[in-house]
Design a protein around this motif. Sequence first.
Motif, mmCIF file in Angstrom:
data_model
loop_
_atom_site.group_PDB
_atom_site.id
_atom_site.type_symbol
_atom_site.label_atom_id
_atom_site.label_comp_id
_atom_site.label_asym_id
_atom_site.label_seq_id
_atom_site.Cartn_x
_atom_site.Cartn_y
_atom_site.Cartn_z
ATOM 1 N N ARG A 11 0.817 -1.216 0.000
ATOM 2 C CA ARG A 11 0.000 0.000 0.000
ATOM 3 C C ARG A 11 0.845 1.259 0.000
ATOM 4 O O ARG A 11 0.399 2.311 -0.427
ATOM 5 C CB ARG A 11 -0.929 0.003 1.216
ATOM 6 N N THR A 12 2.068 1.167 0.491
ATOM 7 C CA THR A 12 2.912 2.361 0.570
ATOM 8 C C THR A 12 3.761 2.561 -0.675
ATOM 9 O O THR A 12 4.508 3.516 -0.748
ATOM 10 C CB THR A 12 3.852 2.267 1.785
ATOM 11 N N GLY A 13 3.673 1.683 -1.646
ATOM 12 C CA GLY A 13 4.458 1.836 -2.851
ATOM 13 C C GLY A 13 5.718 0.997 -2.880
ATOM 14 O O GLY A 13 6.381 0.898 -3.897
ATOM 15 N N ASP A 128 8.798 2.627 1.847
ATOM 16 C CA ASP A 128 9.342 3.951 1.544
ATOM 17 C C ASP A 128 8.424 5.090 1.917
ATOM 18 O O ASP A 128 8.844 6.240 1.947
ATOM 19 C CB ASP A 128 9.743 4.043 0.065
ATOM 20 N N SER A 129 7.160 4.814 2.195
ATOM 21 C CA SER A 129 6.259 5.909 2.567
ATOM 22 C C SER A 129 5.296 5.541 3.686
ATOM 23 O O SER A 129 4.223 6.123 3.805
ATOM 24 C CB SER A 129 5.463 6.385 1.346
ATOM 25 N N GLY A 130 5.692 4.596 4.537
ATOM 26 C CA GLY A 130 4.852 4.295 5.687
ATOM 27 C C GLY A 130 4.755 2.820 5.991
ATOM 28 O O GLY A 130 5.400 1.987 5.352
ATOM 29 N N PRO A 131 3.924 2.463 6.974
ATOM 30 C CA PRO A 131 3.858 1.077 7.447
ATOM 31 C C PRO A 131 3.177 0.147 6.448
ATOM 32 O O PRO A 131 2.210 0.515 5.790
ATOM 33 C CB PRO A 131 3.035 1.186 8.730
ATOM 34 N N VAL A 132 3.707 -1.073 6.370
ATOM 35 C CA VAL A 132 3.085 -2.118 5.560
ATOM 36 C C VAL A 132 2.535 -3.242 6.432
ATOM 37 O O VAL A 132 1.693 -4.028 5.986
ATOM 38 C CB VAL A 132 4.067 -2.690 4.520
ATOM 39 N N TYR A 133 3.018 -3.319 7.670
ATOM 40 C CA TYR A 133 2.619 -4.433 8.544
ATOM 41 C C TYR A 133 2.971 -4.056 9.975
ATOM 42 O O TYR A 133 3.942 -3.328 10.225
ATOM 43 C CB TYR A 133 3.370 -5.700 8.137
ATOM 44 N N GLY A 134 2.161 -4.543 10.918
ATOM 45 C CA GLY A 134 2.463 -4.255 12.306
ATOM 46 C C GLY A 134 1.850 -5.245 13.270
ATOM 47 O O GLY A 134 0.829 -5.895 12.973
ATOM 48 N N ILE A 135 2.481 -5.359 14.421
ATOM 49 C CA ILE A 135 1.973 -6.150 15.546
ATOM 50 C C ILE A 135 1.963 -5.276 16.786
ATOM 51 O O ILE A 135 2.933 -4.572 17.078
ATOM 52 C CB ILE A 135 2.849 -7.391 15.803
ATOM 53 N N VAL A 136 0.848 -5.319 17.515
ATOM 54 C CA VAL A 136 0.761 -4.766 18.867
ATOM 55 C C VAL A 136 0.537 -5.960 19.785
ATOM 56 O O VAL A 136 -0.516 -6.599 19.738
ATOM 57 C CB VAL A 136 -0.396 -3.761 19.008
ATOM 58 N N ASP A 137 1.525 -6.282 20.603
ATOM 59 C CA ASP A 137 1.470 -7.486 21.437
ATOM 60 C C ASP A 137 1.361 -7.108 22.903
ATOM 61 O O ASP A 137 2.138 -6.282 23.392
ATOM 62 C CB ASP A 137 2.725 -8.334 21.207
ATOM 63 N N GLN A 138 0.395 -7.713 23.609
ATOM 64 C CA GLN A 138 0.280 -7.523 25.047
ATOM 65 C C GLN A 138 0.611 -8.851 25.720
ATOM 66 O O GLN A 138 -0.239 -9.738 25.847
ATOM 67 C CB GLN A 138 -1.123 -7.054 25.448
ATOM 68 N N ALA A 253 0.097 12.382 6.577
ATOM 69 C CA ALA A 253 0.703 11.133 7.031
ATOM 70 C C ALA A 253 1.104 11.229 8.498
ATOM 71 O O ALA A 253 1.582 12.266 8.961
ATOM 72 C CB ALA A 253 1.922 10.800 6.173
ATOM 73 N N ALA A 254 0.918 10.119 9.223
ATOM 74 C CA ALA A 254 1.132 10.140 10.670
ATOM 75 C C ALA A 254 2.293 9.283 11.127
ATOM 76 O O ALA A 254 2.649 9.315 12.311
ATOM 77 C CB ALA A 254 -0.145 9.659 11.376
ATOM 78 N N HIS A 255 2.922 8.517 10.225
ATOM 79 C CA HIS A 255 3.882 7.513 10.680
ATOM 80 C C HIS A 255 5.187 8.112 11.201
ATOM 81 O O HIS A 255 5.979 7.397 11.821
ATOM 82 C CB HIS A 255 4.175 6.512 9.558
#
Length: 279
Positions: A11-13, A128-138, A253-255
């Motif tokens: 999504r970010t290119g 190159d222009s932001g997040p493509v994948y993420g994990i928030v782990d508790q 953009a917020a990243h």
Amino acid sequence: MDRDLEQGRGRTGTVISAETASDIMQTAHLLADAARGETLRLFRSPELRPDNKAAQGFDPVTEADRASERAMRAILARRRPQDAILGEEYGATPGSSGLTWVLDPIDGTRAFMAGAPSWGVLIGVAGDSGPVYGIVDQPHLGERFEGGFGIARLTGREAQTPLACRTGVDLAQATLMTTYPEVGTADELAAFTRVARQVRLTRYGLDCYAYALLAAGHVDLVIEAGLQSYDVMAPIAVVQAAGGVVTDWKGGAAHGGGQIVAAASPALHAQALELLAGS
């Protein structure tokens, strides 16, 4: 797999093949597993000895923060040495792949110190222009929120469920969260207060867990200021994968951090932006 990825472009290119995406996800889960071990070893332990890394005020860091990031970096050195790394505790390591792992080994160290299970381990992968994948782990709750590459899911100790932001909620019925009641500067606090006066419920203090609850459909807005890239890269990926919208307070953009507004729907996001701008 989502259409963007099937076409070989995230999504970010950034061009990401299906094989690379699979390896990224497998590696991210290994990082999260390793961070769980290191953080739980000292969570609610009398051996926890926080240090203050701020010249003024209080900005805590613990051996759990450091050990968690070291463990994740060691895995990346073995599995994906071509990727760059940006971590809160050990800074930036260059890479050649065009991908950067953005790590916050404990987001919410103050909560960690207090024994509150609202902290988390943040693992983001940026193109190159932001997040493509993420994990928030508790780790203490055994909850892992994951988003990107066509996936939006919560994996708990006993079940796996899809993530989806709540829709059809107007501002007057919304639940708003932020970490600190004294949001940013005086002007930023005033802007936040304009939104808070219009919602049904405002709650404080959950750090990254607030974004996870937004992605799970329990919270409608998260508004914060003064954040760093490692605070937001993974949460942005998870919230966006769940159908939410995340930008800065001007809609950009917020990243990179700074002022962040995350909303469960485009309509709610537009209402929040209008109030933050003073309209």
